[in-house]
Write a protein that holds these residues in place. Sequence first.
Motif, mmCIF file in Angstrom:
data_model
loop_
_atom_site.group_PDB
_atom_site.id
_atom_site.type_symbol
_atom_site.label_atom_id
_atom_site.label_comp_id
_atom_site.label_asym_id
_atom_site.label_seq_id
_atom_site.Cartn_x
_atom_site.Cartn_y
_atom_site.Cartn_z
ATOM 1 N N ALA A 114 -10.303 2.100 6.164
ATOM 2 C CA ALA A 114 -10.496 2.602 4.797
ATOM 3 C C ALA A 114 -9.327 2.213 3.916
ATOM 4 C CB ALA A 114 -10.661 4.119 4.823
ATOM 5 N N GLU A 115 -9.564 2.286 2.597
ATOM 6 C CA GLU A 115 -8.515 1.929 1.652
ATOM 7 C C GLU A 115 -8.600 2.848 0.444
ATOM 8 O OE1 GLU A 115 -6.640 -2.032 -0.555
ATOM 9 O OE2 GLU A 115 -8.291 -2.196 0.886
ATOM 10 N N GLY A 116 -7.423 3.210 -0.083
ATOM 11 C CA GLY A 116 -7.377 4.072 -1.245
ATOM 12 C C GLY A 116 -7.210 5.527 -0.865
ATOM 13 N N GLU A 117 -6.548 6.281 -1.744
ATOM 14 C CA GLU A 117 -6.229 7.675 -1.453
ATOM 15 C C GLU A 117 -7.468 8.498 -1.151
ATOM 16 O OE1 GLU A 117 -4.165 11.555 -3.676
ATOM 17 O OE2 GLU A 117 -3.868 9.529 -4.477
ATOM 18 N N GLN A 118 -8.518 8.317 -1.919
ATOM 19 C CA GLN A 118 -9.705 9.153 -1.757
ATOM 20 C C GLN A 118 -10.341 8.973 -0.379
ATOM 21 O OE1 GLN A 118 -12.515 8.839 -4.951
ATOM 22 N NE2 GLN A 118 -14.115 9.998 -3.892
ATOM 23 N N PHE B 78 -2.898 13.578 5.751
ATOM 24 C CA PHE B 78 -2.692 14.113 4.409
ATOM 25 C C PHE B 78 -2.015 13.014 3.604
ATOM 26 C CE2 PHE B 78 0.057 15.994 1.206
ATOM 27 C CZ PHE B 78 -0.836 16.787 0.500
ATOM 28 N N VAL B 79 -2.616 12.635 2.473
ATOM 29 C CA VAL B 79 -2.109 11.492 1.703
ATOM 30 C C VAL B 79 -2.096 11.826 0.216
ATOM 31 C CG1 VAL B 79 -2.467 9.066 1.095
ATOM 32 C CG2 VAL B 79 -3.021 9.861 3.404
ATOM 33 N N ARG B 80 -0.988 11.473 -0.424
ATOM 34 C CA ARG B 80 -0.907 11.513 -1.876
ATOM 35 C C ARG B 80 -0.353 10.170 -2.353
ATOM 36 N NH1 ARG B 80 -3.851 15.225 -1.685
ATOM 37 N NH2 ARG B 80 -3.543 17.363 -2.417
ATOM 38 N N VAL B 81 -0.963 9.619 -3.410
ATOM 39 C CA VAL B 81 -0.462 8.387 -4.015
ATOM 40 C C VAL B 81 -0.371 8.545 -5.533
ATOM 41 C CG1 VAL B 81 -0.877 5.923 -4.411
ATOM 42 C CG2 VAL B 81 -1.355 6.924 -2.166
ATOM 43 N N SER B 82 -1.434 9.011 -6.158
ATOM 44 C CA SER B 82 -1.461 9.087 -7.624
ATOM 45 C C SER B 82 -0.533 10.176 -8.160
ATOM 46 C CB SER B 82 -2.895 9.340 -8.098
ATOM 47 O OG SER B 82 -3.408 10.525 -7.506
ATOM 48 N N GLU B 83 -0.543 11.349 -7.549
ATOM 49 C CA GLU B 83 0.318 12.449 -8.018
ATOM 50 C C GLU B 83 1.770 12.211 -7.635
ATOM 51 O OE1 GLU B 83 0.824 17.309 -7.394
ATOM 52 O OE2 GLU B 83 -0.842 16.227 -6.453
ATOM 53 N N TYR B 84 1.989 11.815 -6.408
ATOM 54 C CA TYR B 84 3.295 11.440 -5.869
ATOM 55 C C TYR B 84 3.037 10.727 -4.543
ATOM 56 C CZ TYR B 84 2.642 15.471 -2.785
ATOM 57 O OH TYR B 84 2.129 16.343 -1.861
#
Length: 632
Positions: free
Chosen positions: A546-550, A581-587
């Motif tokens: 998979a790719e991307g935070e979502q 658990f992944v965050r990219v856009s927020e931090y």
Amino acid sequence: MGGVTKIVLAGAYGHGRSHLENLRGLAARGLVELAGVCDVRPVEADRLHGLGTPEQARPDGLAELIERTGAEITILCTPINTHADLAVTALRAGSHLLLEKPPAASLADFERIAAAVGESGLACQVGFQSLGSAAIPALRKRIASGELGEIRGIGVAGAWERPAEYFTRSTWSGRRRLNGQDMADGALTNPFAHAIATALAVAGAEEHGAIDSVELELFHANPIESDDTSAARIRLVNGQVITVAVTLCSTGRTEPYLIVHGSAGTARLTYTTDDLDGTLHPRANLLENLVAHIRTGEELLVPPARTRAFMEFLEAVRLAPDPLPIADEHQRVHADRRELPGIKELTDLSAARLALFSELDVAWAATRELRVAGTPVASYVWRPDLPVTDAPRPYLHPVRTLTGTEVTEFRPADHAHHLGVSLAVADVGAVNFWGGRTFVRDQGPTWLGDHGRQRHDVFTELEDGFREALTWLGPDGTAVAREERTVLARPAGEAWALDFAFTLVVREPLEIRSSACKGRPGAGYGGFFWRAPRDAANLAVFTGEAEGEQDVHGSRSPWLALVSDAWSLVFVQTGPVDPWFVRVSEYPGVGPALAWDRPLAVADTLTRRVVTVVADGRLDRAAAAKLAGAAP
């Protein structure tokens, strides 16, 4: 008995010279006669000037030397690991004993000596010269009178300079062990042994069972096995505390001292000069006292019983993990010695505040450096100075690529409790070990005063890193769990890998919960957590599928990559695979989630391991997958 007392000296070199000088003075007064000398090498005549021509023997002939000469006293000034055997030999040969400090290299050896003393009915005087000072009873009298008020503790400071040759003067110098035998030749247990023994005497805590616990911080700047710079906190069963901070890496020599801290005042004793707050006190000669004890029954000043608590302290040092090295960047390395800048002032501050080195904001004391092929790649802060709302815990920051690019962020404005790389869990048995506000169902994030902390207990050295024991404490100081953590740094092709493993042992069955378990969707955070730099360019996250935070958030994949233009991080779970658990856009932050959307019951132990490959530049999926496959 009457007349001149015959003496045998075992060990005429090194500190043995001081004993020879003392013997000259007492011989001139007609009190003693040096009848024999025992050493591994012949003793030159000029070294024995003024002492006649005593018989000589090797250590294996000590018993026969005592018998031939009729010596009543043996002065034992030999390597520490030989004390027990030679002391027992001398006592069984019928000789009283003046035993140089430290009495033995282990508590078991000390007990052997004490048993031989009891069986023989002979006297043993331990050579702690400072315990013959009248300043100690004078200070104890002031304490007992209440003049200083309620005693808060005793702080000891000592800062000496020792050249490199000091640590190569003999085969046993600077050694903890030699040929399978304990040596105990460290700063705390040998050159500054008087500091500990004197402080214990002032506290009235010299005998068996006086010490409740010992906390140690052992370091070495010199390339030796033992400690040359160390701090200790001794907690006594009577509730008092003694702290000790000493070094052999200062500039010049200053006289070591102790400060008694009371609610109504302080008292300072410079134990090497017997100076108590400006008043000089007399000091008894321990050999002369031993002679008087034999001749007239005068009370022996330093029998073995007075040094039992010191030996319990030495035993704690003996059993402690090996001292930690102090990196060269924290030193001034001279041609003939090593210096720790500001160390004298640091020992003074320790004595004034009753604090350990790590509690005084000293980089080399509270931080461990991880290196790969000599390159520093990460700093591990194991005794952090953090607000309680951060759930204080050891952390790694900064973590760098092999070219020096930072890949962690510490206490960012958006989440002050994000601490580089750490083990952080939102709820362990209703205690917040994550930091920040606690999520409450139907209420949201709330300040509850439920923050715990992870207390470092002890390190064990490993080839590429360390093993650490920790205690997880609740808000009231109660132990919630204990942890054994292993942190390693090793090469990984043109990158390097951080291997982080932990086993959590709970006192009683409990649940680990995330905010998601309490009703906050997607907030399954809790466990190993890596906070990456916010300013990284073109961040992206992907797994093998998979790719991307979502799509990656909440997925179960053995590995995950967080990449930017400057660096890449490839996280690999070994053993159980938890949701990511992944965050990219927020931090930017990544970590396996122990309790993704339902509580995790822990009946006894919980074990996890994450290996993170830290690479320069941007990796694609194929390159990341290759590194992930090689990482475990």
